[in-house]
Motif scaffolding. Sequence first.
Motif, mmCIF file in Angstrom:
data_model
loop_
_atom_site.group_PDB
_atom_site.id
_atom_site.type_symbol
_atom_site.label_atom_id
_atom_site.label_comp_id
_atom_site.label_asym_id
_atom_site.label_seq_id
_atom_site.Cartn_x
_atom_site.Cartn_y
_atom_site.Cartn_z
ATOM 1 N N ALA A 1 -6.023 4.584 -41.079
ATOM 2 C CA ALA A 1 -7.213 4.905 -40.287
ATOM 3 C C ALA A 1 -7.999 3.639 -39.948
ATOM 4 C CB ALA A 1 -8.094 5.894 -41.034
ATOM 5 N N LYS A 2 -8.170 2.771 -40.922
ATOM 6 C CA LYS A 2 -8.910 1.521 -40.686
ATOM 7 C C LYS A 2 -8.147 0.633 -39.702
ATOM 8 C CE LYS A 2 -12.318 -1.344 -41.632
ATOM 9 N NZ LYS A 2 -11.940 -2.503 -40.797
ATOM 10 N N ALA A 3 -6.823 0.572 -39.841
ATOM 11 C CA ALA A 3 -6.017 -0.247 -38.933
ATOM 12 C C ALA A 3 -6.076 0.288 -37.502
ATOM 13 C CB ALA A 3 -4.573 -0.297 -39.424
ATOM 14 N N ASN B 1 -7.963 -0.352 -31.956
ATOM 15 C CA ASN B 1 -8.236 0.543 -30.830
ATOM 16 C C ASN B 1 -7.053 1.455 -30.536
ATOM 17 O OD1 ASN B 1 -9.878 1.596 -28.774
ATOM 18 N ND2 ASN B 1 -8.959 0.247 -27.247
ATOM 19 N N PHE B 2 -6.577 2.127 -31.595
ATOM 20 C CA PHE B 2 -5.406 2.988 -31.479
ATOM 21 C C PHE B 2 -5.755 4.365 -32.012
ATOM 22 C CE2 PHE B 2 -0.672 3.632 -32.154
ATOM 23 C CZ PHE B 2 -0.316 3.341 -30.847
ATOM 24 N N ALA C 1 -13.768 5.653 -40.828
ATOM 25 C CA ALA C 1 -13.072 4.386 -40.584
ATOM 26 C C ALA C 1 -13.370 3.851 -39.190
ATOM 27 C CB ALA C 1 -11.568 4.583 -40.751
ATOM 28 N N GLY C 2 -13.840 4.742 -38.296
ATOM 29 C CA GLY C 2 -14.183 4.326 -36.943
ATOM 30 C C GLY C 2 -13.094 4.543 -35.919
ATOM 31 N N VAL C 3 -12.107 5.422 -36.231
ATOM 32 C CA VAL C 3 -11.037 5.708 -35.275
ATOM 33 C C VAL C 3 -11.649 6.293 -33.999
ATOM 34 C CG1 VAL C 3 -8.881 6.948 -34.866
ATOM 35 C CG2 VAL C 3 -9.420 6.137 -37.162
ATOM 36 N N HIS C 4 -11.258 5.767 -32.853
ATOM 37 C CA HIS C 4 -11.924 6.165 -31.608
ATOM 38 C C HIS C 4 -11.431 7.509 -31.087
ATOM 39 C CE1 HIS C 4 -8.263 4.710 -29.614
ATOM 40 N NE2 HIS C 4 -8.682 5.281 -28.508
#
Length: 246
Positions: free
Chosen positions: A177-179, A184-185, A208-211
């Motif tokens: 999730a962090k990766a 931006n995936f 985690a900030g997943v868009h």
Amino acid sequence: MEYEPNYYQDRVALNVLAGSVTNAKDIYQAAKGHVVCGVLTKNYQSNESCITDLKKYQKAVNNAISVGLGAGDPNQSKMVSEVSKVIQPQHVNQVFTGVGYSRALLNQDKTVINGLVSPTGKVGYVNIATGPLSSKEKTTEVPVTTAIALLKDMGGSSFKFFPMHGLAHKEEYEYIAKACADNNFSLEPTGGIDLENFEAILDIALKAGVHRVLPHVYSSIIDQNTGLTKPEAVAKLFEIIKVKLD
């Protein structure tokens, strides 16, 4: 094909199986359009019969269609690509090695294509040997960020992390999730997700900030008597999403 401004603009949307055209309509309504309805190519004997059926689904739900493999079956990879070329769906499920072929046949960059990667038991690494031939060989472990870069090279849009077995691979999933957020995936957690663990799995991705997150919730919300996804369960999942995004 005109694309409706729903799933493409969502930070979170659902991916659930549609057992019939009517079921797809009910699912679509329950999620207020924030969903793609999965139809599995494995359930059809030919490309032609699948395409004929999928056109009916398209019309019913504004093309909110996800062309599926069927339990990640690598032998469906070619059929998924060829059917998707004709259908031009909003979403395509692919094994890792099939992503480039799907993107080339689609001949556009709008449709979301995921690439299936599997847990390895090692944080920071995923198995990319999920294709028809590669899945028969030894696990091919590569760093998560390398897998993301390879998928981007092939025209992929997101990671399909499968099979997760719910939260059994929590630490691996947190790293992924962090990766995904950092690169931006998009992320598609899949396997063993139900009404009980859905919030926790979604929470990890959002924190985690997943868009863009597209959780696949399949067998746990299917009525065992009818084989259809329960619209009321979809509505419950959508309520959880709304609360998380408020």
